[in-house]
Design an enzyme around this catalytic site. Structure first.
Site, PDB file in Angstrom:
ATOM      1  N   SER A 168       2.299  -5.899  -8.682  1.00  0.00           N
ATOM      2  CA  SER A 168       1.398  -5.741  -8.949  1.00  0.00           C
ATOM      3  C   SER A 168       0.393  -6.529 -10.169  1.00  0.00           C
ATOM      4  CB  SER A 168       2.096  -3.953  -9.884  1.00  0.00           C
ATOM      5  OG  SER A 168       1.178  -3.165 -10.405  1.00  0.00           O
ATOM      6  N   ASP A 264       0.093   4.140  -2.330  1.00  0.00           N
ATOM      7  CA  ASP A 264      -0.177   3.872  -3.493  1.00  0.00           C
ATOM      8  C   ASP A 264      -2.109   4.115  -3.820  1.00  0.00           C
ATOM      9  OD1 ASP A 264      -0.328   2.246  -5.946  1.00  0.00           O
ATOM     10  OD2 ASP A 264      -0.079   0.279  -4.707  1.00  0.00           O
ATOM     11  N   HIS A 296       3.323   3.041  -5.207  1.00  0.00           N
ATOM     12  CA  HIS A 296       3.477   1.925  -5.771  1.00  0.00           C
ATOM     13  C   HIS A 296       4.279   0.976  -6.305  1.00  0.00           C
ATOM     14  CE1 HIS A 296       0.854  -1.769  -7.708  1.00  0.00           C
ATOM     15  NE2 HIS A 296       1.206  -1.236  -9.296  1.00  0.00           N
TER      16      HIS A 296
END
Length: 323
Positions: A168, A264, A296
């Protein structure tokens, strides 16, 4: 007789990202995720041993180092520098999401892992976290001749086999570190590859699913960058939107592993990253894994699922083949 007075904190919320953080008028923040800290030590499920080290007392920069139970002093291990996610504003390497993940990753990949606990926004706006990670990489490099401050790295680390990895926001930082390494190589480190897991990139102009069904989710995820980076550069800051960075394809290694998740909202940004690296002529090999039916950073929450196992196996294979 002495008295201690506590200055009351303001209870007026000036900014909130629902479920993640509240920012109060007096500047203090209440984080709603990543606050459950786990201690370093021996992990019963993997046998991995970890400890915390201070890199910079001035900025409170620290790291947690992990070594597998199979480690021996007569065999050096690849060094994996890991940068956690959390939208630049939440989480830490010691949280209940990341500590188990790093134990699992260290055991499966047979590496010595240095997980960086960088400063978070909004108290420490961008680029503080990026600068912390760069300082941490220099700190790791200080061990390459065996004279650094940490004996594990001195005795076990193979600095000819170094990897940068992150998920991320951490993957975003990893890309930036790869570019910076190419522009300003660090003596003693041979960067073999970078691993971008569900990277958090963005931009002003919506792409792919962001234009329609993902419009609200884009507005939600954009909040993290805007809170961490209050400058005028906005969503097209080259740190957030690598498409706007003319140096984008200058990642200083020969291999990249890019992982995206099918469900995601940031998936299309990851695919654009791959497209732009190829378009701009990056000379290395970019490998991609898409985890079907997953959202995600799903692997942080369940290491035992089939897709998580495939992802961790892919990471292990990438590291082994790069060495």
């Amino acid at each position: 007789m002495s008295f201690t007075f506590e200055i009351p904190k303001s209870d007026e919320i000036v900014h909130e990202i629902v479920g993640f953080i509240r920012v109060y008028k007096d500047g203090h923040c209440e984080r709603l995720v990543g606050t459950n800290k786990l201690p370093a030590g021996i992990d019963s499920s993997t046998g991995v041993i970890s400890k915390d080290v201070v890199i910079s007392p001035e900025t409170n920069l620290s790291a947690r180092i992990y070594i597998p139970k199979t480690v021996t002093t007569d065999r050096k291990l690849p060094v994996l520098i890991y940068i956690h996610g959390g939208g630049f504003i939440v989480e830490s390497t010691t949280s209940s999401d990341y500590h188990p993940t790093l134990n699992y990753l260290t055991a499966g990949s047979n590496v010595i892992t240095v997980s960086v606990d960088y400063r978070l926004g909004p108290e420490n706006p961008v680029p503080a976290g990026y600068n912390d990670c760069w300082e941490a990489i220099h700190w790791v490099a200080s061990h390459c001749t065996g004279g650094g401050p940490d004996p594990w790295l001195n005795n076990i680390g193979d600095f000819q086999k170094v990897f940068f990895a992150g998920d991320s926001a951490g993957a975003n930082i990893v890309h930036s570190m790869g570019v910076r390494f190419r522009l300003d190589p660090i003596a003693g480190i041979n960067l073999k590859g970078v691993l971008l897991l569900d990277p958090y990139f963005g931009g002003v102009v919506a792409i792919g699913s962001e234009r329609e069904k993902g419009k609200e989710m884009k507005a939600f995820t954009d909040q993290f960058w805007n809170l961490a980076n209050p400058s005028v550069t906005g969503l097209d800051d080259p740190l957030f939107n690598p498409e706007k960075d003319p140096r984008m394809s200058g990642v200083g290694c020969s291999r990249i592993l890019l992982c995206v998740a099918e469900l995601d909202s940031l998936r299309d940004r990851g695919l654009l990253y791959k497209e732009m690296m190829e378009k701009n002529g990056w000379p290395g090999k970019l490998e991609m894994l898409e985890s079907k039916g997953e959202d995600h950073v799903f692997f942080l929450f369940d290491h035992t699922s089939e897709n998580a196992r495939i992802l961790f196996d892919t990471i292990c294979t990438f590291i082994n083949h790069s060495c």
